[in-house]
Design a protein around this motif. Structure first.
Motif, PDB file in Angstrom:
ATOM      1  N   SER A 100      41.716 -29.271  11.086  1.00  0.00           N
ATOM      2  CA  SER A 100      41.409 -30.552  10.450  1.00  0.00           C
ATOM      3  C   SER A 100      39.903 -30.667  10.331  1.00  0.00           C
ATOM      4  CB  SER A 100      41.935 -31.706  11.299  1.00  0.00           C
ATOM      5  OG  SER A 100      43.332 -31.631  11.393  1.00  0.00           O
ATOM      6  N   ASP A 101      39.470 -31.009   9.157  1.00  0.00           N
ATOM      7  CA  ASP A 101      38.036 -30.971   8.895  1.00  0.00           C
ATOM      8  C   ASP A 101      37.550 -32.370   8.545  1.00  0.00           C
ATOM      9  OD1 ASP A 101      35.446 -30.500   7.597  1.00  0.00           O
ATOM     10  OD2 ASP A 101      36.043 -28.383   7.621  1.00  0.00           O
ATOM     11  N   ALA A 102      36.407 -32.738   9.045  1.00  0.00           N
ATOM     12  CA  ALA A 102      35.872 -34.076   8.778  1.00  0.00           C
ATOM     13  C   ALA A 102      35.039 -34.118   7.497  1.00  0.00           C
ATOM     14  CB  ALA A 102      35.022 -34.538   9.956  1.00  0.00           C
ATOM     15  N   TYR A 103      34.798 -32.975   6.903  1.00  0.00           N
ATOM     16  CA  TYR A 103      34.039 -32.887   5.639  1.00  0.00           C
ATOM     17  C   TYR A 103      32.807 -33.792   5.632  1.00  0.00           C
ATOM     18  CZ  TYR A 103      38.076 -30.330   3.978  1.00  0.00           C
ATOM     19  OH  TYR A 103      39.061 -29.394   3.845  1.00  0.00           O
ATOM     20  N   PRO A 104      31.827 -33.488   6.436  1.00  0.00           N
ATOM     21  CA  PRO A 104      30.643 -34.348   6.495  1.00  0.00           C
ATOM     22  C   PRO A 104      29.854 -34.306   5.188  1.00  0.00           C
ATOM     23  CG  PRO A 104      30.281 -32.313   7.702  1.00  0.00           C
ATOM     24  CD  PRO A 104      31.727 -32.320   7.315  1.00  0.00           C
ATOM     25  N   TYR A 105      29.217 -35.411   4.873  1.00  0.00           N
ATOM     26  CA  TYR A 105      28.336 -35.475   3.696  1.00  0.00           C
ATOM     27  C   TYR A 105      26.940 -34.919   4.026  1.00  0.00           C
ATOM     28  CZ  TYR A 105      31.613 -38.596   1.320  1.00  0.00           C
ATOM     29  OH  TYR A 105      32.712 -39.146   0.699  1.00  0.00           O
ATOM     30  N   GLY A 106      26.589 -34.988   5.286  1.00  0.00           N
ATOM     31  CA  GLY A 106      25.261 -34.535   5.683  1.00  0.00           C
ATOM     32  C   GLY A 106      25.084 -34.787   7.162  1.00  0.00           C
ATOM     33  N   GLY A 107      23.896 -34.535   7.649  1.00  0.00           N
ATOM     34  CA  GLY A 107      23.653 -34.780   9.057  1.00  0.00           C
ATOM     35  C   GLY A 107      22.376 -34.143   9.528  1.00  0.00           C
ATOM     36  N   THR A 108      22.149 -34.273  10.825  1.00  0.00           N
ATOM     37  CA  THR A 108      20.974 -33.641  11.419  1.00  0.00           C
ATOM     38  C   THR A 108      21.164 -33.600  12.927  1.00  0.00           C
ATOM     39  OG1 THR A 108      18.549 -33.655  11.476  1.00  0.00           O
ATOM     40  CG2 THR A 108      19.635 -35.774  11.687  1.00  0.00           C
ATOM     41  N   THR A 109      20.125 -33.245  13.615  1.00  0.00           N
ATOM     42  CA  THR A 109      20.175 -33.189  15.076  1.00  0.00           C
ATOM     43  C   THR A 109      18.948 -33.881  15.646  1.00  0.00           C
ATOM     44  OG1 THR A 109      19.030 -31.073  15.041  1.00  0.00           O
ATOM     45  CG2 THR A 109      21.424 -30.984  15.156  1.00  0.00           C
ATOM     46  N   VAL A 110      19.057 -34.234  16.904  1.00  0.00           N
ATOM     47  CA  VAL A 110      17.861 -34.615  17.666  1.00  0.00           C
ATOM     48  C   VAL A 110      17.825 -33.659  18.840  1.00  0.00           C
ATOM     49  CG1 VAL A 110      16.716 -36.404  19.013  1.00  0.00           C
ATOM     50  CG2 VAL A 110      18.011 -37.012  16.948  1.00  0.00           C
ATOM     51  N   GLY A 111      16.944 -32.699  18.743  1.00  0.00           N
ATOM     52  CA  GLY A 111      16.920 -31.606  19.707  1.00  0.00           C
ATOM     53  C   GLY A 111      17.817 -30.485  19.234  1.00  0.00           C
ATOM     54  N   ASP A 112      17.257 -29.298  19.142  1.00  0.00           N
ATOM     55  CA  ASP A 112      18.019 -28.147  18.646  1.00  0.00           C
ATOM     56  C   ASP A 112      18.186 -27.115  19.748  1.00  0.00           C
ATOM     57  OD1 ASP A 112      17.982 -29.264  16.083  1.00  0.00           O
ATOM     58  OD2 ASP A 112      16.004 -28.401  15.688  1.00  0.00           O
ATOM     59  N   LEU A 113      19.332 -26.480  19.740  1.00  0.00           N
ATOM     60  CA  LEU A 113      19.547 -25.388  20.687  1.00  0.00           C
ATOM     61  C   LEU A 113      18.601 -24.251  20.343  1.00  0.00           C
ATOM     62  CD1 LEU A 113      23.425 -25.524  20.735  1.00  0.00           C
ATOM     63  CD2 LEU A 113      21.922 -25.987  22.682  1.00  0.00           C
ATOM     64  N   ARG A 114      17.925 -23.731  21.341  1.00  0.00           N
ATOM     65  CA  ARG A 114      16.932 -22.689  21.105  1.00  0.00           C
ATOM     66  C   ARG A 114      17.161 -21.509  22.040  1.00  0.00           C
ATOM     67  NH1 ARG A 114      15.388 -24.730  16.904  1.00  0.00           N
ATOM     68  NH2 ARG A 114      13.497 -25.956  16.665  1.00  0.00           N
ATOM     69  N   PHE A 115      16.875 -20.339  21.545  1.00  0.00           N
ATOM     70  CA  PHE A 115      16.822 -19.161  22.406  1.00  0.00           C
ATOM     71  C   PHE A 115      15.519 -19.239  23.184  1.00  0.00           C
ATOM     72  CE2 PHE A 115      15.357 -14.630  22.693  1.00  0.00           C
ATOM     73  CZ  PHE A 115      16.101 -14.349  23.814  1.00  0.00           C
ATOM     74  N   ALA A 116      15.596 -19.276  24.499  1.00  0.00           N
ATOM     75  CA  ALA A 116      14.411 -19.519  25.319  1.00  0.00           C
ATOM     76  C   ALA A 116      13.897 -18.236  25.963  1.00  0.00           C
ATOM     77  CB  ALA A 116      14.717 -20.567  26.375  1.00  0.00           C
ATOM     78  N   CYS A 117      14.126 -17.116  25.308  1.00  0.00           N
ATOM     79  CA  CYS A 117      13.441 -15.850  25.610  1.00  0.00           C
ATOM     80  C   CYS A 117      13.975 -15.105  26.835  1.00  0.00           C
ATOM     81  CB  CYS A 117      11.936 -16.055  25.761  1.00  0.00           C
ATOM     82  SG  CYS A 117      11.213 -17.082  24.464  1.00  0.00           S
ATOM     83  N   PHE A 118      14.894 -15.687  27.583  1.00  0.00           N
ATOM     84  CA  PHE A 118      15.523 -14.986  28.712  1.00  0.00           C
ATOM     85  C   PHE A 118      17.037 -15.097  28.557  1.00  0.00           C
ATOM     86  CE2 PHE A 118      11.382 -16.237  30.283  1.00  0.00           C
ATOM     87  CZ  PHE A 118      10.934 -15.073  30.894  1.00  0.00           C
ATOM     88  N   GLU A 119      17.683 -14.000  28.901  1.00  0.00           N
ATOM     89  CA  GLU A 119      19.147 -14.004  28.785  1.00  0.00           C
ATOM     90  C   GLU A 119      19.761 -15.142  29.596  1.00  0.00           C
ATOM     91  OE1 GLU A 119      20.958 -10.430  30.152  1.00  0.00           O
ATOM     92  OE2 GLU A 119      22.958 -11.004  29.513  1.00  0.00           O
ATOM     93  N   ALA A 120      19.173 -15.377  30.760  1.00  0.00           N
ATOM     94  CA  ALA A 120      19.735 -16.396  31.640  1.00  0.00           C
ATOM     95  C   ALA A 120      19.640 -17.798  31.045  1.00  0.00           C
ATOM     96  CB  ALA A 120      19.021 -16.364  32.993  1.00  0.00           C
TER      97      ALA A 120
END
Lengths: 924, 303
Positions: free
Chosen positions: B90-110
Motif C-alpha cells: 500500500s502506497d501513500a503516493y506522497p506529493y513531496g517532502g523533505t527531512t530535518v536531519g539526514d542519515l549520514r555515513f560517519a566514516c566508521f563502520e561502527a
C-alpha cells in the motif's frame, strides 16, 4: 517621403513589394554604408554635387549619387573594402582615397570643396576611430588586421581578439552567453547548427573579407540570438586576376617541456609536457578575378587543415583532416541587379576522438563531419534609396561517428587490424568495452551514429534609406522576413547491441581489473526531428539632426520545434523590440554617447525539442564479476553474475510543460567613445544582460532529503524506479551578466593599428546553458545561483601590428597580441545517491554554485613577423609566428568529478604550449 | 499592425508557468520527551534522565493526499494509503517532502546508520556523545577505540577525499553566523515550552489544489511528519538501510561494509518504518497560502 522619378519606377516598387511578400524574403547584413557629406569652406552643405565612389571590391563599377539639400549622398550595400570618392561641384572638386567601408558600419566622410569649378584636390580618406551612428557593441575584424596580428587562422580562433569573447575551443562564450547560444551568419544567412546552436561550418580563411562580432545592442536585421553573433562576409573577387597560395606549419613539440606533477601518494595530477604532440599543417590556395570585367567575378578557394594533437600521455593523436572548398560567382549584369551563387563544402575526418590515456587504439572512434552550404542571392537596386535582397540557402551537415578504420600499419599506432582483416575495415558487430576507475576502454569503439541536419532558408529584405522626414531629419528603413525549415535525421546503435563496462575496483590499480556490468541494448534506432522558424522585422535608423541617431525596431519570431513524434515541444511567437540612441555631442565625428535597451529572444534548437523524443534505447543491466563472490575486491553480495539487476524501458518518460516560453535577454548599455588624438580613441562601454526563462527540466517523481543527497520517496509509487523529467522555462533559470570595457583603439593609419581593452565582468546565474540540469534536484535550488564560467572578473586583450617604415611600401610587419584572463570559478561536485534500480544521480553542491575556488589566472603573448621577399612577379611573404611566447603552462580546465570516485583535482586542460608557425604566402 | 508585437511583449512580461511552484517552509516541533532518555551505563546503572537534541532522529515530512487517525492500518495517525494489490505494498503516493536531519555515513563502520546530520557541533561532539553519553564507544578499522574528534576528522577527510568539515556535511555549520560553531547552531533548539523546534523547507514544491475546495483554495495535500527515533540499545535508525550506501563506492577503503543510506520508500510506506518510540504528528497541516509557515508538532508517541 520617397519620391519616385516616374510612374514606371513606382510600378516596379509595387511589383517588388508583392514579390517580397510572395517569395518569403529575408535579410542579410553583408555590407557597409558610406555617407558622403559635401561642405563648403564655411561648413555649409553643398547640394547638387556629383559624388562617385569606386573600389576594387565594388562590382558593377563606379556608383554615382547627387548630394541632397544637406549635402549628403548615401551609398548602401557596399562590399567591405577601401573606396575612392570623387566629388564634383560648382564650388570645386575633391577626391578622397582609401576611405574604409566596414561590415555593418556607416562610414561618414566629410569632404570640403573649394577653389571653383574644375579644380581638383586629392585627400587621404580615413577610417573613423569612432562610429558615431552605431549603437551596437561590436568589433569588426578586417582582413588587414587578421593578416597582420598573431591569431589562429580560423574564424573561431580569430574572434578571441574581441573583448567580451571568452572560453576555449571552437565555440566561444560571447557577451556572457553560453557556447551554444551564438548565431553564425555567412554572407547574411544564418548557418548556425540547428540542433546544437553551435557553429556548423569550418571555413576557408582566405575567403573571408571581414568578421563582425556582435555582443549586443544590434538591430533586428541581424536575427535572433541570446549570445553573440559572428557575422562572416566573404570576398567576391575583383577586376584583377589574383592568385594566392600559402602554407603554414605549426609545431608545439619544440617548446621547452614541463615535468609531470604528482600528489603525495603518487597520482599524476598534472601531466608532463614531454610526450605530447602538437602539429598543424594548413595549405591554402585561392584564385579570383573577372569573368567579364565589372560584370562577373569569381572566387575559388581550397584549404586543407591537418592537425595531429595529442594530450600528454596519449599515444594516438587527435588526427584532424579537413578540406574546405569554396566557389562563388557574383554577377552584376546591370546597374540594378546583382546575382550571387555560392557553394562551400568542408568534408572532414577526425580520428582518435577520445583523448584519454585510458583508451586503447582499437577502442578509438572516428568522427566524419562536414556538409555543404549553397546560396543563391539576388540584390535588386531599384533606386538609390531602395534596394531589395532575396536569398535562398540550403545547408546540409552530417556527423558520422564510428570506430577508427583498422590499419595494418603498426607504426601509425592507430586501431590495429586483426590478422586477416582487410585494411580500413570498421567493425560494426563486436561490442565495445568501456573502462572506469582507470580501466582501459578496449576491444572496439562499439557505438555508431549517422546524423544529418538540413536547413532550408528563404529570406528577403527591403532597404529604403535616406528618406527625408517631413518633420526634419532622415530615416533608413529596413524590413525583412525569413523562414527556416529544419530537419534532423539520426540513425544510431551499439555494435552487437551490447556495451560492456569494466573497472579497476581500486581506482587506477590495474591489478584489480574486473568486469563491472554489462548493458544489453535494444537494436539500432532511426528517427527524425523537425522544426520551423519564421521571422519578420522592421527597423529604422532615424537621424532627427545630424549628430543624433535613433536606432529602433522590432522583430517578430514565430517558431516550433517538434520531437520525433511530431509533437510541438517548444514553440512561441516572440517580440524583440530594440531602442537605442547615439549622440555625437560636438558634431565632429569624434565622440559618441550611446545608450538604449533591447530584447533578444531564443527561437530554440532541435536539440531541446529532442528532450521529449520517444526514440531511445531500452537496456537490461547485468552485474559483472565485480559483484560476485569471486572478485578479489568485489562486493560479494551476488553469487550469480548473470543476474539481471535492472532494466530501462525504451520509452522516454520525459515530458514538456504545456506552456514553456522562450528564453530571452534584456540588455541595457551605455557606450562612451572619444577620439582624443587623430585616429586614436578611448572607450568605456558598459552593458548589462539579463537572461531569463532558460530551458531547464525539473523532476516530477523523486522526493529528496533536505539537501538533495538521498531519495526518501517517489510520487509515482514506491516501485517506480525511474526519473520523470519535465521541460520547463522557469523564472529561476536565469543569468545576470555585467560587462565593462575600458580600452583604447588606434585605427589603421600611418603604418600601425592597435587595440587594447581591459574588461571587467560579473556573470551570475543558475543555468549555464539549455538543459544544464540545474533544477532536477529540488533541494539543490538553494545553491543554484552563483558565479558562472563566464564570471572572469578581469580580462585584458591587446593586439596590433606595425609596418616597419624601412621602405615604402613597407616590407616588414611585426604583429603582437597578448591576453590575460583571471581565473574562472570552479565547482566541487558531490554525488547524490539517486534512485536505486536505474535512476539518475546528480552532481550535488554543498555551497552556492561557483564558490569553491577559482582557477589561477593565465596569460600569453604572441608575436608575428612577416617579411616580404623580392620575386620577379607577384609578392612572396614569409611569415613566422610564435604563439605563447613564454611557454606558459597554466591550467585552463580542472576536472573534479564526483567525490565518491576518489576525486582529485585533476588538471585536464592546459594552455597550448609555445608553438612556432612558419608560413609562406605568394600572391600574384 | 503594432498590436501584435505589443501583445507579444506584454504577454512575455506577464508570463507564468501553468503550475505553481513554491518553497514551503515551516517549523517542526518535537516534544521534550523525544529528546529525553535514561541511559544505562556499562555497570548497569540507570542514569538520571538526560535531555539532549542529539537524541532526536531524522524527521521525515511528507505531503499526502490526506491523513487518517489510528485505524486497522496503523495504530497511530498516518497518511491515507492506496489499496494493497497482491504483493504490492500500500502506497501513500506522497506529493513531496523533505527531512530535518539526514542519515549520514560517519566514516566508521561502527557508526553506520547511527548518525544524523546537524545534531553534533563537531567531531569531538560525535566521539564524546557515543563514548561518554551513550556508552557506545566505536572502533576504527584497526580495532582501536576512537578517542578523539581529530582522528574522526582525519578518517573522514581521507575516506571521503575532502578537505573541510563542511564537505563531510555531518556536523553543524555556523548557522547563526556568530563566528563560532556551538550548540546554538544545531538544527533543533529548545523553545519556550521546553520542546525542541527546527525549521524546514520543502524546496520547489508544485502546488496542487483540491477541486472540491476551490473556494478556500486549499492545497490538495496535507503535511504530515514523523520522527524515526534511535533504537534503545544500538542507537540505530529503522529508516536506514545498512546493506547499502556509501561503502559501495569507497573502493580501496571498503572493507565489506556499507555506510548505510536512507531507505528510498520512507515517504511511500512510512508504516513499514514507524516503530515503538517514534513520534508522529497527530494533526496534519493544509496550506491555504504558500506563504503560510505551519508549525507541525510530533505529539503522538507510537507505542
Amino acid at each position: 517621403m520617397i519620391r519616385f522619378r516616374n510612374v514606371r519606377l513606382a510600378m516596379r516598387f509595387v511589383a517588388m513589394m508583392v514579390a517580397l511578400l510572395a517569395a518569403l524574403p529575408a535579410w542579410a547584413v553583408s555590407g557597409g554604408q558610406l555617407r558622403v557629406v559635401v561642405e563648403d569652406t564655411e561648413q555649409l552643405p553643398v547640394p547638387e554635387a556629383e559624388v562617385r565612389v569606386s573600389s576594387p571590391q565594388l562590382i558593377g563599377g563606379e556608383q554615382k549619387r547627387v548630394s541632397d539639400a544637406n549635402g549628403e549622398a548615401l551609398f548602401t550595400e557596399l562590399p567591405p573594402g577601401l573606396y575612392t570618392i570623387r566629388v564634383t561641384s560648382t564650388l570645386g572638386g575633391v577626391t578622397a582615397i582609401d576611405v574604409a567601408v566596414d561590415l555593418g558600419r556607416t562610414t561618414v566622410q566629410k569632404l570640403k570643396v573649394s577653389g571653383g569649378e574644375g579644380t581638383e584636390v586629392e585627400v587621404k580618406g580615413t577610417r573613423a576611430a569612432v562610429d558615431v551612428e552605431s549603437t551596437s557593441r561590436s568589433t569588426v575584424l578586417t582582413k588587414e588586421f587578421l593578416n597582420n596580428v598573431p591569431t589562429g587562422q580560423t574564424y573561431q580562433d580569430a574572434i578571441s581578439l574581441t573583448p567580451g569573447v571568452t572560453g576555449q575551443g571552437g565555440n566561444k562564450n560571447i557577451g556572457g552567453g553560453a557556447t551554444n547560444e551564438n548565431t553564425y551568419m555567412l554572407d547574411g544567412a544564418n548557418i548556425t547548427d540547428p540542433v546544437t546552436g553551435t557553429f556548423s561550418v569550418n571555413f576557408n580563411f582566405d575567403a573571408i573579407a571581414q568578421i563582425e562580432v556582435l555582443l549586443g545592442g544590434y538591430m533586428p536585421e541581424y536575427g535572433t540570438s541570446v549570445g553573440g553573433i559572428v557575422n562572416l562576409v566573404t570576398d567576391s573577387g575583383s577586376n584583377e586576376l589574383e592568385f594566392i597560395v600559402s602554407a603554414d606549419y605549426t609545431n608545439g613539440a619544440w617548446s621547452p617541456k614541463y615535468d609531470a606533477r604528482y600528489s603525495a601518494d603518487g597520482l599524476q595530477i598534472a601531466v608532463t609536457g614531454f610526450d605530447r604532440q602538437y602539429e598543424i599543417l594548413t595549405l591554402r590556395s585561392r584564385v579570383s578575378g573577372p569573368i567579364v570585367r565589372d560584370k562577373a567575378w569569381f572566387i575559388l578557394s581550397y584549404q586543407m587543415d591537418r592537425s595531429l594533437i595529442a594530450v600528454a600521455g596519449v599515444d594516438q593523436p587527435r588526427d584532424f583532416e579537413g578540406h574546405y572548398i569554396l566557389s562563388k560567382l557574383t554577377v552584376q549584369p546591370s546597374e540594378d541587379h546583382r546575382l550571387t551563387a555560392f557553394v562551400q563544402l568542408d568534408p572532414t575526418t577526425i580520428d582518435n576522438i577520445v583523448q584519454s590515456a585510458y583508451t586503447l587504439p582499437e577502442a578509438q572512434g572516428r568522427q566524419a563531419q562536414g556538409g555543404v552550404v549553397t546560396q543563391a542571392r539576388w540584390q535588386w537596386f531599384l533606386a538609390p534609396e531602395v534596394n531589395s535582397d532575396l536569398m535562398f540557402v540550403v545547408q546540409k551537415n552530417y556527423i558520422e561517428i564510428g570506430a577508427v578504420p583498422c590499419t595494418h600499419d603498426a607504426e601509425l599506432g592507430y586501431h590495429p587490424c586483426r590478422p586477416g582483416e582487410q585494411e580500413g575495415v570498421e567493425d560494426w558487430e563486436t561490442p565495445g568495452r568501456l573502462g572506469t576507475g582507470g580501466a582501459y576502454d578496449s576491444v572496439n569503439w562499439g557505438y555508431y551514429n549517422f546524423d544529418d541536419r538540413i536547413s532550408y532558408i528563404p529570406q528577403a529584405k527591403l532597404n529604403v534609406v535616406g528618406i527625408n522626414d517631413p518633420l526634419g531629419g532622415s530615416h533608413d528603413f529596413k524590413f525583412g522576413i525569413e523562414g527556416r525549415q529544419l530537419i534532423w535525421d539520426q540513425t544510431q546503435g551499439y555494435s552487437g547491441n551490447l556495451l560492456i563496462i569494466d573497472l579497476n575496483a581500486v581506482p587506477y590499480d590495474p591489478t584489480t581489473f574486473q568486469n563491472y556490468y554489462n548493458l544489453e541494448i535494444s537494436g539500432p534506432i532511426k528517427y527524425r526531428t523537425t522544426g520551423s522558424q519564421f521571422g519578420a522585422f522592421a527597423q529604422d535608423s532615424y537621424k532627427p539632426v545630424s549628430n543624433v541617431t535613433i536606432n529602433y525596431g522590432v522583430r517578430l519570431d514565430s517558431f516550433v520545434m517538434r520531437n520525433d513524434l511530431g509533437e510541438p515541444v517548444i514553440d512561441g511567437t516572440l517580440a524583440g523590440p530594440r531602442l537605442f540612441a547615439a549622440w555625437d555631442p560636438f558634431g565632429d565625428q569624434k565622440t559618441k554617447v550611446a545608450t538604449g535597451w533591447g530584447r533578444f529572444n531564443d527561437t530554440g534548437v532541435l536539440g531541446v525539442a529532442d528532450f521529449t523524443s520517444a526514440s531511445g534505447y531500452g537496456s537490461k543491466l547485468y552485474f559483472g564479476e565485480f559483484f560476485t563472490d569471486n572478485g578479489a575486491t568485489g562486493q560479494g553480495f551476488l553469487s550469480n553474475s548473470s543476474l539481471m539487476y535492472s532494466y530501462d524501458p525504451i520509452a522516454s518518460a520525459n515530458v514538456s510543460s504545456l506552456n514553456t516560453r522562450s528564453p530571452r535577454v534584456d540588455e541595457v548599455l551605455l557606450l562612451l567613445e572619444r577620439e582624443v588624438v587623430n585616429d586614436f580613441a578611448v572607450i568605456s562601454n558598459m552593458a548589462g544582460k539579463f537572461s531569463r526563462f532558460m530551458y531547464e527540466p525539473d523532476e516530477l517523481n523523486v522526493i529528496y532529503d533536505s539537501d538533495g543527497s538521498a531519495v526518501i520517496g517517489t510520487s509515482y509509487g514506491a516501485t517506480a524506479g525511474y526519473n520523470v523529467f519535465r521541460l520547463r522555462t522557469p523564472l529561476l533559470a536565469k543569468r545576470d551578466y555585467f560587462q565593462w570595457d575600458l580600452g583604447a583603439r588606434k585605427v589603421s593609419s600611418r603604418r600601425w593599428q592597435a587595440e587594447a581593452t581591459y574588461t571587467y565582468t560579473q556573470s551570475l546565474g543558475s543555468s549555464t546553458s539549455a538543459l544544464s540540469g540545474s533544477f532536477v534536484n529540488d533541494p539543490q535550488t538553494q545553491y543554484n545561483y552563483g558565479p558562472l564560467n563566464t564570471d572572469l572578473n578581469h580580462v585584458v586583450k591587446a593586439a596590433g601590428f606595425w609596418e616597419i617604415p624601412k621602405t615604402d611600401p613597407s616590407t616588414t610587419t611585426v604583429g603582437l597580441s597578448a591576453f590575460y584572463y583571471s581565473g574562472m570559478p570552479e565547482e566541487r561536485l558531490y554525488l547524490s545517491e539517486g534512485l536505486l534500480g536505474g535512476g539518475t544521480s546528480y552532481a550535488l553542491r554543498l555551497r552556492p554554485r561557483g564558490t569553491y575556488l577559482r582557477f589561477n589566472p593565465w596569460w600569453e603573448v604572441n608575436l608575428r613577423l612577416q617579411q616580404e621577399i623580392k620575386v620577379r612577379k607577384g609578392n612572396l611573404e614569409a611569415d613566422v609566428t610564435l604563439f605563447n611566447l613564454f611557454n606558459n603552462n597554466a591550467a585552463t580546465f580542472y576536472d573534479f568529478g564526483y567525490i565518491d570516485f576518489q576525486t582529485r583535482m585533476l588538471i585536464t586542460g592546459r594552455q597550448d604550449p609555445l608553438q612556432l608557425r612558419l608560413g609562406l604566402r605568394y600572391e600574384y | 499592425m503594432i498590436t501584435a508585437p505589443l501583445f507579444a511583449l506584454f504577454a512575455a512580461c506577464t508570463y507564468e508557468e501553468p503550475f505553481q511552484i513554491e518553497n514551503l517552509s515551516g517549523t517542526v516541533v518535537v516534544p521534550r520527551a523525544a529528546a529525553t532518555r535514561e541511559i544505562v551505563d556499562p555497570d548497569g546503572v540507570v542514569q538520571p534522565p538526560l535531555t539532549d537534541s542529539r537524541f532526536i532522529g531524522p524527521i521525515y515530512l511528507g505531503l499526502y493526499a490526506s491523513m487518517l487517525g489510528p485505524n486497522e492500518v496503523a495504530s497511530y495517525p498516518h497518511p491515507e494509503v492506496g489499496p494493497q494489490i497482491g504483493d504490492v505494498q500500500s502506497d501513500a503516493y506522497p506529493y513531496g517532502g523533505t527531512t530535518v536531519g539526514d542519515l549520514r555515513f560517519a566514516c566508521f563502520e561502527a557508526l553506520s546508520c547511527k548518525v544524523v546530520s546537524d545534531r553534533f557541533v563537531d567531531f569531538d561532539d560525535v566521539v564524546s556523545f557515543f563514548k561518554d553519553t551513550l556508552y557506545l564507544p566505536f572502533e576504527d578499522a584497526a580495532g582501536e577505540v576512537v578517542e578523539s574528534g581529530d582522528l574522526m576528522r582525519h578518517t573522514c577527510y581521507d575516506l571521503l577525499e575532502v578537505y573541510t568539515d563542511e564537505e563531510v556535511n555531518l556536523t553543524a555549520s555556523d548557522e547563526n553566523e556568530d563566528g563560532k560553531i556551538d550548540d546554538l547552531d544545531l538544527q533543533f533548539q529548545e523553545n519556550a515550552d521546553g520542546d525542541f523546534a527546527a525549521e524546514f523547507t520543502i524546496w520547489q514544491q508544485e502546488m496542487v489544489y483540491d477541486n472540491d475546495d476551490v473556494e478556500n483554495d486549499a492545497a490538495a495535500f496535507s503535511l504530515w511528519a514523523f520522527a524515526d527515533q534511535p533504537s534503545a540499545t544500538e542507537f540505530n535508525f529503522v529508516t536506514c538501510d545498512d546493506s547499502n550506501g556509501a561503502g559501495l563506492f569507497i573502493g580501496e577503503y571498503a572493507e565489506e561494509y556499507y555506510g548505510g543510506r536512507v531507505r528510498q520508500d520512507v515517504l511511500n510506506v512510512p508504516s513499514n518504518y514507524i516503530t515503538g518510540g517514534d513520534y508522529v504528528a497527530s494533526e496534519a497541516f493544509v496550506w491555504e497560502n504558500a506563504d503560510d509557515r505551519p508549525v507541525i508538532t510530533l505529539d503522538w508517541e507510537v507505542l
